[in-house]
Design a protein around this motif. Structure first.
Motif, mmCIF file in Angstrom:
data_model
loop_
_atom_site.group_PDB
_atom_site.id
_atom_site.type_symbol
_atom_site.label_atom_id
_atom_site.label_comp_id
_atom_site.label_asym_id
_atom_site.label_seq_id
_atom_site.Cartn_x
_atom_site.Cartn_y
_atom_site.Cartn_z
ATOM 1 N N ASN A 188 25.313 -56.576 -65.641
ATOM 2 C CA ASN A 188 24.829 -56.231 -66.643
ATOM 3 C C ASN A 188 24.357 -57.325 -67.608
ATOM 4 N N ILE A 189 25.332 -58.347 -67.882
ATOM 5 C CA ILE A 189 25.225 -59.373 -68.654
ATOM 6 C C ILE A 189 23.935 -60.304 -68.254
ATOM 7 N N LEU A 190 24.036 -60.532 -66.870
ATOM 8 C CA LEU A 190 22.756 -61.368 -66.245
ATOM 9 C C LEU A 190 21.390 -60.523 -66.351
ATOM 10 N N ALA A 191 21.512 -59.319 -66.411
ATOM 11 C CA ALA A 191 20.127 -58.618 -66.199
ATOM 12 C C ALA A 191 19.622 -58.839 -67.800
ATOM 13 N N LEU A 192 20.467 -58.634 -68.862
ATOM 14 C CA LEU A 192 20.101 -58.835 -70.065
ATOM 15 C C LEU A 192 19.519 -60.124 -70.507
ATOM 16 N N GLN A 193 20.010 -61.106 -69.637
ATOM 17 C CA GLN A 193 19.794 -62.721 -69.815
ATOM 18 C C GLN A 193 18.479 -63.039 -69.176
ATOM 19 N N LEU A 194 18.180 -62.241 -68.116
ATOM 20 C CA LEU A 194 16.909 -62.561 -67.191
ATOM 21 C C LEU A 194 15.819 -61.591 -67.707
ATOM 22 N N SER A 195 16.099 -60.690 -68.457
ATOM 23 C CA SER A 195 14.943 -59.712 -68.937
ATOM 24 C C SER A 195 14.241 -60.635 -69.939
ATOM 25 N N LYS A 196 14.789 -61.568 -70.319
ATOM 26 C CA LYS A 196 14.047 -62.523 -71.226
ATOM 27 C C LYS A 196 12.650 -62.988 -70.428
ATOM 28 N N GLU A 197 12.856 -63.367 -69.496
ATOM 29 C CA GLU A 197 11.929 -64.029 -68.551
ATOM 30 C C GLU A 197 11.333 -62.805 -67.826
ATOM 31 N N ASP A 198 11.795 -61.857 -67.266
ATOM 32 C CA ASP A 198 11.116 -60.641 -66.518
ATOM 33 C C ASP A 198 11.422 -59.422 -67.241
ATOM 34 N N PHE A 199 10.649 -58.555 -67.585
ATOM 35 C CA PHE A 199 11.139 -57.413 -68.455
ATOM 36 C C PHE A 199 11.494 -56.539 -67.633
ATOM 37 N N ARG A 200 11.256 -56.458 -66.485
ATOM 38 C CA ARG A 200 11.839 -55.497 -65.246
ATOM 39 C C ARG A 200 13.261 -55.500 -65.427
ATOM 40 N N TYR A 201 13.932 -56.662 -65.387
ATOM 41 C CA TYR A 201 15.290 -56.642 -65.234
ATOM 42 C C TYR A 201 16.095 -55.833 -66.087
ATOM 43 N N ILE A 202 15.414 -55.398 -67.438
ATOM 44 C CA ILE A 202 16.140 -54.720 -68.301
ATOM 45 C C ILE A 202 16.292 -53.173 -67.834
ATOM 46 N N ASN A 203 15.245 -52.924 -66.968
ATOM 47 C CA ASN A 203 15.358 -51.531 -66.209
ATOM 48 C C ASN A 203 16.381 -51.352 -65.388
ATOM 49 N N SER A 204 17.261 -52.465 -64.923
ATOM 50 C CA SER A 204 18.235 -52.420 -63.755
ATOM 51 C C SER A 204 19.456 -52.198 -64.655
ATOM 52 N N VAL A 205 19.580 -52.367 -65.925
ATOM 53 C CA VAL A 205 20.705 -51.681 -66.810
ATOM 54 C C VAL A 205 21.035 -50.486 -66.381
ATOM 55 N N ASP A 206 20.081 -49.546 -66.669
ATOM 56 C CA ASP A 206 20.085 -48.157 -66.526
ATOM 57 C C ASP A 206 20.803 -47.887 -65.024
ATOM 58 N N ILE A 207 20.143 -48.578 -63.989
ATOM 59 C CA ILE A 207 20.699 -48.466 -62.827
ATOM 60 C C ILE A 207 22.243 -48.763 -62.640
ATOM 61 N N ILE A 208 22.524 -49.859 -63.190
ATOM 62 C CA ILE A 208 23.977 -50.414 -63.064
ATOM 63 C C ILE A 208 24.994 -49.409 -63.657
ATOM 64 N N GLU A 209 24.453 -48.728 -64.765
ATOM 65 C CA GLU A 209 25.256 -47.931 -65.531
ATOM 66 C C GLU A 209 25.457 -46.554 -64.815
ATOM 67 N N ASP A 210 24.266 -46.075 -64.391
ATOM 68 C CA ASP A 210 24.363 -44.933 -63.425
ATOM 69 C C ASP A 210 25.301 -45.253 -62.315
ATOM 70 N N THR A 211 25.319 -46.254 -61.631
ATOM 71 C CA THR A 211 26.311 -46.531 -60.627
ATOM 72 C C THR A 211 27.813 -46.573 -61.126
ATOM 73 N N LYS A 212 27.924 -47.027 -62.129
ATOM 74 C CA LYS A 212 29.378 -47.041 -62.936
ATOM 75 C C LYS A 212 29.900 -45.586 -62.929
ATOM 76 N N LYS A 213 28.896 -44.640 -63.389
ATOM 77 C CA LYS A 213 29.268 -43.211 -63.473
ATOM 78 C C LYS A 213 29.574 -42.701 -62.392
ATOM 79 N N ARG A 214 28.657 -42.853 -61.357
ATOM 80 C CA ARG A 214 28.838 -42.281 -60.007
ATOM 81 C C ARG A 214 30.144 -42.752 -59.119
ATOM 82 N N LEU A 215 30.608 -44.021 -59.583
ATOM 83 C CA LEU A 215 31.867 -44.474 -59.023
ATOM 84 C C LEU A 215 32.965 -43.802 -59.689
ATOM 85 N N LYS A 216 32.995 -43.666 -61.147
ATOM 86 C CA LYS A 216 33.900 -42.929 -61.854
ATOM 87 C C LYS A 216 34.068 -41.626 -61.585
#
Length: 297
Positions: free
Chosen positions: A247-275
């Motif tokens: 998540n930290i890296l995705a937010l940093q990389l989104s400054k160079e490529d906006f597509r990374y910001i959408n990966s945050v939702d995917i990561i959060e969804d993964t956390k919910k699934r694992l929980k």
């Protein structure tokens, strides 16, 4: 008293004042993130309570000498055994509580990781907290106070310990570990916990690999990504930290490529699934495929 311990100045001041006024409580609950100094402060506080000359900053009394050597009979620290603090440990403590102090006019018992006490152990401890002998102080240390019974918490002086400032963490680590380099992202992931920063840094290569994977979603095919991610599949115990790091890296990389910001939702969804105890490997498969697919559009 706490000169060598950084952070949580307000709590340290309160404890120092209670020593000077000789108005310490019978029971305390120190709670807050793991690795921010709660145990260190509890130990220094316990030493001062037992000290025969508390006004002497460089005291060498019998109590202090034996405390430093780990042999003070008026002090006991209880820790989890096999991941739990069991009722028999509390019963053993209670048998010692009944004995009068030897060196000091006080006794101090610390229960570290007290949120790992079984319900039976907590109910057993409650008897001591309800009617403590005049000479006893018990300090409970925990990271998750919500695992503690409300009846336990209501009988303790509760002190919340704040996460340390990142600059404080960095300064301390630089001074204490001059031969180690702590990455900025590792420090951010530590969330103000010195203990966590040290632990994360021991797995530095793992986190560097995660960073490499995230940066290669744009250029590698899915098979390559899965091959590169073998460590992630094998690090089930570390997965929550790895996902936070992504998540930290995705937010940093989104400054160079906006597509990374959408990966945050995917990561959060993964956390919910694992929980929710979904199949681990399938969750990682889903995580990698969905992030990879973002960069194929």
């Amino acid at each position: 008293m706490f000169e060598k311990i950084i952070g949580n100045e307000k709590n340290k001041s309160i404890l120092e004042k209670s020593i000077k006024l000789k108005k310490t409580s019978h029971s305390y609950l120190f709670w807050g993130t793991e690795g921010i100094g709660k145990r260190l402060i509890a130990l220094e506080f316990a030493k001062k309570i037992l000290c025969l000359e508390p006004e002497n900053e460089n005291c060498k009394c019998k109590s202090c000498i034996e405390f430093d050597s780990g042999s003070n009979p008026d002090f006991l620290i209880i820790e989890p055994e096999d991941g739990k603090i069991k009722i028999e440990q509390i019963r053993n403590m209670q048998r010692r509580v009944a004995e009068k102090p030897i060196n000091s006019n006080k006794k101090v018992y610390i229960i570290d990781n007290s949120d790992q006490m079984t319900t039976e152990a907590q109910n057993c401890l409650l008897k001591t907290l309800e009617e403590p002998p005049e000479y006893l102080t018990i300090i409970l240390i925990c990271s998750n106070e919500y695992n503690m019974l409300s009846t336990i918490k209501s009988r303790c002086t509760r002190m919340h310990f704040e996460n340390l400032d990142l600059d404080e963490v960095k300064k301390y680590l630089t001074q204490q570990y001059p031969d180690q380099e702590f990455d900025k992202n590792i420090l951010e992931l530590s969330q103000g916990s010195i203990g966590r920063a040290i632990k994360l840094n021991k797995n530095k290569t793992l986190y560097e690999n995660v960073e490499n994977i995230l940066k290669n979603f744009k250029t590698k095919d899915l098979i390559d990504i899965i091959t590169m991610s073998e460590e992630i599949y094998n690090e089930k115990e570390e997965i929550n930290s790895l996902l936070e790091y992504m998540n930290i890296l995705a937010l940093q990389l989104s400054k160079e490529d906006f597509r990374y910001i959408n990966s945050v939702d995917i990561i959060e969804d993964t956390k919910k699934r694992l929980k929710a105890n979904s199949n681990y490997d399938m969750c990682i498969d889903n995580l990698l495929f969905n992030i990879w697919y973002l960069f194929q559009k």
